[in-house]
Design an enzyme around this catalytic site. Structure first.
Site, mmCIF file in Angstrom:
data_model
loop_
_atom_site.group_PDB
_atom_site.id
_atom_site.type_symbol
_atom_site.label_atom_id
_atom_site.label_comp_id
_atom_site.label_asym_id
_atom_site.label_seq_id
_atom_site.Cartn_x
_atom_site.Cartn_y
_atom_site.Cartn_z
ATOM 1 N N GLY A 1 -6.812 -0.334 2.633
ATOM 2 C CA GLY A 1 -5.357 -0.214 2.835
ATOM 3 C C GLY A 1 -4.976 0.481 4.126
ATOM 4 O O GLY A 1 -3.854 0.955 4.263
ATOM 5 N N ILE B 1 -0.540 13.391 9.061
ATOM 6 C CA ILE B 1 -0.440 14.570 9.950
ATOM 7 C C ILE B 1 1.044 14.836 10.237
ATOM 8 O O ILE B 1 1.749 13.933 10.682
ATOM 9 C CB ILE B 1 -1.165 14.328 11.298
ATOM 10 C CG1 ILE B 1 -2.634 13.987 11.071
ATOM 11 C CG2 ILE B 1 -1.028 15.553 12.196
ATOM 12 C CD1 ILE B 1 -3.388 13.657 12.361
ATOM 13 N N GLU C 1 -2.830 -2.968 9.134
ATOM 14 C CA GLU C 1 -1.540 -3.649 8.986
ATOM 15 C C GLU C 1 -1.780 -5.014 8.344
ATOM 16 O O GLU C 1 -2.897 -5.546 8.392
ATOM 17 C CB GLU C 1 -0.906 -3.854 10.365
ATOM 18 C CG GLU C 1 -0.607 -2.569 11.109
ATOM 19 C CD GLU C 1 0.377 -1.668 10.388
ATOM 20 O OE1 GLU C 1 1.492 -2.113 10.096
ATOM 21 O OE2 GLU C 1 0.035 -0.512 10.102
ATOM 22 N N GLY D 1 -3.519 4.844 5.154
ATOM 23 C CA GLY D 1 -3.830 4.767 3.720
ATOM 24 C C GLY D 1 -2.631 5.195 2.887
ATOM 25 O O GLY D 1 -1.721 5.876 3.376
ATOM 26 N N LYS E 1 6.479 1.971 11.912
ATOM 27 C CA LYS E 1 6.459 2.443 13.321
ATOM 28 C C LYS E 1 6.927 1.384 14.300
ATOM 29 O O LYS E 1 7.545 1.711 15.312
ATOM 30 C CB LYS E 1 5.080 3.000 13.713
ATOM 31 C CG LYS E 1 3.919 2.072 13.867
ATOM 32 C CD LYS E 1 3.460 1.324 12.643
ATOM 33 C CE LYS E 1 2.978 2.111 11.470
ATOM 34 N NZ LYS E 1 1.577 1.784 11.139
ATOM 35 N N LYS F 1 3.481 4.123 18.190
ATOM 36 C CA LYS F 1 3.509 5.545 17.794
ATOM 37 C C LYS F 1 3.712 6.427 19.027
ATOM 38 O O LYS F 1 4.431 7.434 18.982
ATOM 39 C CB LYS F 1 2.213 5.895 17.049
ATOM 40 C CG LYS F 1 2.123 5.198 15.696
ATOM 41 C CD LYS F 1 0.726 5.219 15.125
ATOM 42 C CE LYS F 1 0.674 4.587 13.745
ATOM 43 N NZ LYS F 1 -0.687 4.332 13.260
ATOM 44 N N THR G 1 0.842 -1.210 0.000
ATOM 45 C CA THR G 1 0.000 0.000 0.000
ATOM 46 C C THR G 1 0.871 1.252 0.000
ATOM 47 O O THR G 1 0.672 2.169 -0.794
ATOM 48 C CB THR G 1 -0.893 0.003 1.259
ATOM 49 O OG1 THR G 1 -1.681 -1.177 1.263
ATOM 50 C CG2 THR G 1 -1.803 1.214 1.298
ATOM 51 N N VAL G 2 1.859 1.292 0.888
ATOM 52 C CA VAL G 2 2.664 2.506 1.049
ATOM 53 C C VAL G 2 3.698 2.641 -0.072
ATOM 54 O O VAL G 2 3.789 3.674 -0.737
ATOM 55 C CB VAL G 2 3.345 2.522 2.440
ATOM 56 C CG1 VAL G 2 4.269 3.730 2.572
ATOM 57 C CG2 VAL G 2 2.299 2.520 3.547
HETATM 58 P P1 NAP Z 1 1.862 -4.020 2.839
HETATM 59 O O1 NAP Z 1 0.814 -3.524 1.925
HETATM 60 O O2 NAP Z 1 1.684 -5.318 3.531
HETATM 61 O O3 NAP Z 1 3.237 -4.056 1.993
HETATM 62 C C1 NAP Z 1 4.422 -4.504 2.546
HETATM 63 C C2 NAP Z 1 5.471 -4.562 1.437
HETATM 64 O O4 NAP Z 1 6.701 -4.925 2.024
HETATM 65 C C3 NAP Z 1 5.164 -5.599 0.354
HETATM 66 O O5 NAP Z 1 5.524 -5.076 -0.894
HETATM 67 C C4 NAP Z 1 6.051 -6.773 0.730
HETATM 68 O O6 NAP Z 1 6.513 -7.516 -0.384
HETATM 69 C C5 NAP Z 1 7.246 -6.043 1.340
HETATM 70 N N1 NAP Z 1 7.936 -6.848 2.323
HETATM 71 C C6 NAP Z 1 7.469 -7.348 3.491
HETATM 72 N N2 NAP Z 1 8.442 -8.001 4.150
HETATM 73 C C7 NAP Z 1 9.552 -7.930 3.376
HETATM 74 C C8 NAP Z 1 10.864 -8.440 3.474
HETATM 75 N N3 NAP Z 1 11.242 -9.159 4.524
HETATM 76 N N4 NAP Z 1 11.733 -8.170 2.480
HETATM 77 C C9 NAP Z 1 11.366 -7.440 1.413
HETATM 78 N N5 NAP Z 1 10.127 -6.935 1.247
HETATM 79 C C10 NAP Z 1 9.236 -7.191 2.210
HETATM 80 O O7 NAP Z 1 2.162 -2.962 3.980
HETATM 81 P P2 NAP Z 1 1.911 -1.393 3.939
HETATM 82 O O8 NAP Z 1 0.529 -1.122 4.379
HETATM 83 O O9 NAP Z 1 2.404 -0.846 2.658
HETATM 84 O O10 NAP Z 1 2.840 -0.941 5.153
HETATM 85 C C11 NAP Z 1 4.233 -0.901 5.015
HETATM 86 C C12 NAP Z 1 4.843 -0.290 6.267
HETATM 87 O O11 NAP Z 1 4.335 1.039 6.426
HETATM 88 C C13 NAP Z 1 4.492 -1.029 7.566
HETATM 89 O O12 NAP Z 1 5.583 -0.968 8.420
HETATM 90 C C14 NAP Z 1 3.307 -0.227 8.103
HETATM 91 O O13 NAP Z 1 3.214 -0.311 9.508
HETATM 92 C C15 NAP Z 1 3.673 1.170 7.672
HETATM 93 N N6 NAP Z 1 2.541 2.102 7.488
HETATM 94 C C16 NAP Z 1 1.431 1.699 6.813
HETATM 95 C C17 NAP Z 1 0.413 2.609 6.594
HETATM 96 C C18 NAP Z 1 -0.848 2.242 5.876
HETATM 97 O O14 NAP Z 1 -1.794 3.031 5.930
HETATM 98 N N7 NAP Z 1 -0.913 1.112 5.185
HETATM 99 C C19 NAP Z 1 0.547 3.919 7.076
HETATM 100 C C20 NAP Z 1 1.698 4.299 7.738
HETATM 101 C C21 NAP Z 1 2.699 3.369 7.943
HETATM 102 P P3 NAP Z 1 5.505 -8.332 -1.337
HETATM 103 O O15 NAP Z 1 4.764 -7.257 -2.111
HETATM 104 O O16 NAP Z 1 6.392 -9.146 -2.194
HETATM 105 O O17 NAP Z 1 4.613 -9.115 -0.430
HETATM 106 N N1 HSE Z 2 -2.479 0.464 10.392
HETATM 107 C C1 HSE Z 2 -2.146 1.816 10.696
HETATM 108 C C2 HSE Z 2 -3.393 2.548 11.108
HETATM 109 C C3 HSE Z 2 -1.531 2.472 9.493
HETATM 110 O O1 HSE Z 2 -4.483 2.043 10.859
HETATM 111 O O2 HSE Z 2 -3.286 3.613 11.722
HETATM 112 C C4 HSE Z 2 -1.020 3.869 9.762
HETATM 113 O O3 HSE Z 2 0.060 3.856 10.628
#
Ligand code: NAP
Ligand code: HSE
Length: 336
Positions: free
Chosen positions: A185, A134, A188, A301, A103, A203, A12-13
């Site tokens: 999205g 934010i 987690e 998101g 985080k 956080k 997603t990110v």
């Molecule tokens: P996600 O959709 O599950 O995507 C995770 C990505 O990381 C995927 O592309 C996955 O590869 C890759 N990945 C996971 N483990 C890996 C490893 N060991 N080596 C290489 N690549 C790896 O997660 P996300 O929502 O984008 O979140 C990513 C990070 O941002 C997390 O730490 C989350 O806490 C943080 N975050 C998320 C949001 C949100 O709203 N989603 C907001 C702020 C922060 P594959 O594609 O091959 O599976």
């Molecule tokens: N899963 C987290 C949330 C993503 O819902 O706040 C943003 O850090």
């Protein structure tokens, strides 16, 4: 010379960052005087189809990413403490700034990564790790220096706030609301961190380091999620004109000890967090000079998180306009 970046993660990110760099390239070029080029993407599963330009290295092998010539910044958006921490250290050792959205990793290892960055003359950025879009880290880090912050209360998890709001507003079940948060999205990969309060806790620990210079002992922090709420809790709150919110709070007691908690609270209409609905996060900062500052915006998101990452990236290169020449990671240890 362009600013070359690599992305760790294309979920997603990561994918939102990739698309936003493309969609905002003209504006970024005006600000930075050069373009941002994604040179490589690290993923876990090589078989997944992805819409990435053919001249970008897409790999599951971290070494190949690190070997790319002239990388100016690494954007980390994978999941969990490891291997994200180890990868972060390797980039910082090579003098390459790291920008993270992770985080869990930042709460566990942020202090070490800041020290590693200092030792290598570079920086570790983590705006996207707290409260989505934010700019709370910038506010606390750069804009409230003279103020003494006494307390912070916030809704720091978009998923649980979305679940609570849609259950109440639309009368849908917990499971259905969680599914929607996952489809959007917000959640987690393993949503238990969202609903058990752990994501808010991480956080809060990052905020604690910024505001109070350290984290409280983790086991002394009460951490309750929204999973234990009953229908009766919701009924009682609405009968009293209140809304249940997952509130993370941190402050200091009379003896100067840091006190922190994550727990569902029933809030009255007069509380600023009462009005924070859906995926929004809200943060109330109490300071001696300013009084009460309230910030609200999308807390999860792809786009809001990409926004925070791109703001970190642009601020970094506005402050450091000439990216340092790439140093090989293996040579760096010998310098110190
Ligand atoms: P996600 O959709 O599950 O995507 C995770 C990505 O990381 C995927 O592309 C996955 O590869 C890759 N990945 C996971 N483990 C890996 C490893 N060991 N080596 C290489 N690549 C790896 O997660 P996300 O929502 O984008 O979140 C990513 C990070 O941002 C997390 O730490 C989350 O806490 C943080 N975050 C998320 C949001 C949100 O709203 N989603 C907001 C702020 C922060 P594959 O594609 O091959 O599976
Ligand atoms: N899963 C987290 C949330 C993503 O819902 O706040 C943003 O850090």
């Amino acid at each position: 010379m362009p600013i070359n970046v690599v992305l760790l993660g294309f979920g997603t990110v990561g994918e939102s960052v990739y698309r936003t760099i493309a969609s905002h390239q003209d504006g970024l070029r005006k600000i930075l005087g050069t373009e941002i080029v994604v040179k490589g993407v690290l993923v876990k599963d090589a078989r997944k189809p992805r819409n990435i330009a053919s001249d970008v290295l897409v790999t599951t092998d971290f070494k190949k990413l690190l070997e790319l010539p002239k990388i100016d910044a690494a954007i980390e958006a994978i999941v969990g403490v490891e291997p994200a921490y180890t990868y972060g250290v390797k980039f910082l050792n090579a003098g390459i700034p790291v920008i993270t959205a992770n985080k869990e990793m930042a709460a566990h290892k942020g202090e070490k990564l800041r020290r590693e960055a200092d030792a290598n003359g570079t920086e570790f950025h983590f705006e996207a790790a707290v409260a989505g879009g934010i700019p709370i880290i910038a506010v606390l880090n750069q804009l409230l220096h003279a103020n003494r912050v006494s307390k912070i209360e916030g809704i720091l998890n978009g998923t649980s706030n979305f679940i609570l709001s849609t259950m109440r507003g639309e009368g849908i079940s917990f499971d259905e609301a969680l599914k929607r948060a996952q489809r959007n999205g917000y959640a987690e990969a393993d949503p238990s961190n969202d609903i058990l309060g752990k994501d808010s806790f991480y956080k809060l620990m990052i905020i604690s380091e910024l505001v109070f210079g350290k984290q409280p002992e983790w086991k002394k922090v009460e951490c309750t999620g929204i999973n234990e709420l009953s229908i009766k809790d919701f009924e009682e709150a609405s009968a009293g004109g209140q809304r249940i919110k997952l509130v993370a709070s941190i402050g200091k007691d009379e003896d100067g000890n840091i006190t922190a908690a994550v727990e569902p609270q029933s809030l009255n209409e007069t509380h600023p967090l009462y009005h924070v609905e859906g995926v929004d996060n809200g943060i109330v900062v109490h300071t001696d000079l300013l009084g009460r500052l309230f910030l609200q915006g999308p807390g999860a998101g792809g786009l809001p998180t990409a926004s925070a990452i791109l703001e970190d990236l642009t601020q970094h290169f506005q402050k450091n306009p000439n990216p340092k020449p790439f140093r090989e990671a293996s040579k760096v240890r010998a310098i110190h």
